[in-house]
Design a protein around this motif. Structure first.
Motif, short mmCIF file in Angstrom:
data_model
loop_
_atom_site.label_atom_id
_atom_site.label_comp_id
_atom_site.label_asym_id
_atom_site.label_seq_id
_atom_site.Cartn_x
_atom_site.Cartn_y
_atom_site.Cartn_z
N ALA A 186 50.53 42.26 43.59
CA ALA A 186 49.10 42.58 43.55
C ALA A 186 48.38 41.69 44.55
CB ALA A 186 48.55 42.36 42.14
N GLU A 187 47.57 42.29 45.41
CA GLU A 187 46.85 41.55 46.43
C GLU A 187 45.37 41.40 46.04
OE1 GLU A 187 47.55 41.57 50.99
OE2 GLU A 187 46.07 43.15 50.58
N ARG A 188 44.93 40.15 46.00
CA ARG A 188 43.53 39.87 45.66
C ARG A 188 42.65 40.08 46.89
NH1 ARG A 188 46.55 35.39 43.73
NH2 ARG A 188 46.89 35.44 41.46
N SER A 192 45.39 36.65 48.86
CA SER A 192 46.49 36.03 48.11
C SER A 192 47.17 37.09 47.24
CB SER A 192 45.98 34.89 47.25
OG SER A 192 45.05 35.36 46.29
N ARG A 193 48.42 36.82 46.90
CA ARG A 193 49.22 37.81 46.17
C ARG A 193 49.89 37.18 44.95
NH1 ARG A 193 52.27 41.25 51.01
NH2 ARG A 193 50.37 42.25 51.80
N ALA A 194 50.15 38.04 43.97
CA ALA A 194 50.84 37.59 42.76
C ALA A 194 51.62 38.76 42.20
CB ALA A 194 49.84 37.07 41.73
N ILE A 246 49.70 46.49 45.78
CA ILE A 246 48.63 47.17 45.04
C ILE A 246 47.44 46.24 44.95
CG2 ILE A 246 50.28 48.54 43.71
CD1 ILE A 246 49.80 46.61 41.37
N PRO A 247 46.22 46.78 44.80
CA PRO A 247 45.04 45.92 44.64
C PRO A 247 45.11 45.18 43.32
CG PRO A 247 44.43 48.18 45.20
CD PRO A 247 45.87 48.21 44.82
N ALA A 248 44.71 43.91 43.33
CA ALA A 248 44.68 43.12 42.10
C ALA A 248 43.53 43.59 41.22
CB ALA A 248 44.50 41.64 42.42
#
Length: 248
Positions: A186-188, A192-194, A246-248
């Motif tokens: 998930a991309e903020r 940044s990603r998580a 994907i969008p966060a």
């Protein structure tokens, strides 16, 4: 192409198939360990306290122990219908018809702590065993499965492109370096990603459906990425590693 799925802890109950016939499952070379694990789970189920400790169950989950106790005699159903949860909801195998359904049955396989690897139409009972479980007096499941499962996976990858959607603990049961590996992040808004578990599973299920039903026969990671992008997924590629963003 083979799309290799992770299993799920939750499973549909019942089934309309005959009791488990290990000799009829795909990959017969895995039968010795399958038999041993079934025997060990049935024996363990006779001691509920030990079974809870080993499998990480609470007293409210004793139905899972009863499933294991009945492994040899319980009804079966196809593996692709046995597993439930977010990934399998997104895959939605029962909505497929005709040629798409036939392609999916031929392409889908599921990793399993109990059976090692099953094809979509292998008939299996409901059970409880996780990749991280360690049965009493035995090595880890990864140590037990790798010598048998890795040669099977290697032979599979030698003849067909394998897209590996397994989670880390199931990938550890049988490593497959030559597969196309897929992560979901998930991309903020700040870039940044998580990794987010729920969306990871849902988007892997969506990708699995796209790949299982496509008329294309991809032969490398680039072709897999192209199929996913045509289906509306945002995919990055680095060698044999694909990342669904994907969008966060």
């Amino acid at each position: 192409m083979i799309v290799l799925l992770p299993p799920s802890e939750t499973k549909h109950t019942g089934g309309d198939g005959p009791p488990l016939r290990i000799e009829s499952l795909s990959c017969p070379e895995l039968a010795p360990l399958r038999v041993s694990l079934v025997d060990e789970l049935v024996e363990l189920a006779a001691d509920r306290a030990a079974c809870r400790r080993t499998l990480g169950l609470s007293a409210s989950q004793d139905a899972e122990i009863e499933r294991n106790a009945a492994l040899r005699n319980a009804p079966t159903m196809s593996a692709i219908n046995r597993y439930t949860g977010v990934l399998y909801d997104a895959l939605d195998i029962d909505s497929l018809r005709g040629a798409a359904a036939a392609r999916a049955l031929g392409r889908l396989a599921v990793a399993s702590a109990l059976f090692g690897l099953v094809r979509a139409d292998d008939r299996i009972p409901a059970y409880r065993l996780s990749a991280t479980s360690k049965l009493p007096g035995q090595p880890t499941l990864a140590a037990r499965w790798r010598p048998l499962l890795e040669p099977v996976l290697a032979r599979l990858a030698a003849t067909e492109l394998v897209v590996d959607l397994r989670s880390g603990s199931y990938a550890a049961l049988g490593r497959l370096p030559n597969a196309v590996h897929v992560d979901v992040v998930a991309e903020r808004t700040d870039g940044s990603r998580a990794v987010v578990s729920h969306f990871n599973k849902a988007h892997k299920g969506r990708l699995a459906r796209v790949l299982a039903t496509t008329r294309s026969e991809p032969n490398d990671a680039g072709a897999v990425a192209a199929i996913a992008r045509r289906a509306g997924l945002t995919v990055e590629r680095r060698g044999g590693q694909l990342t669904v963003v994907i969008p966060a």
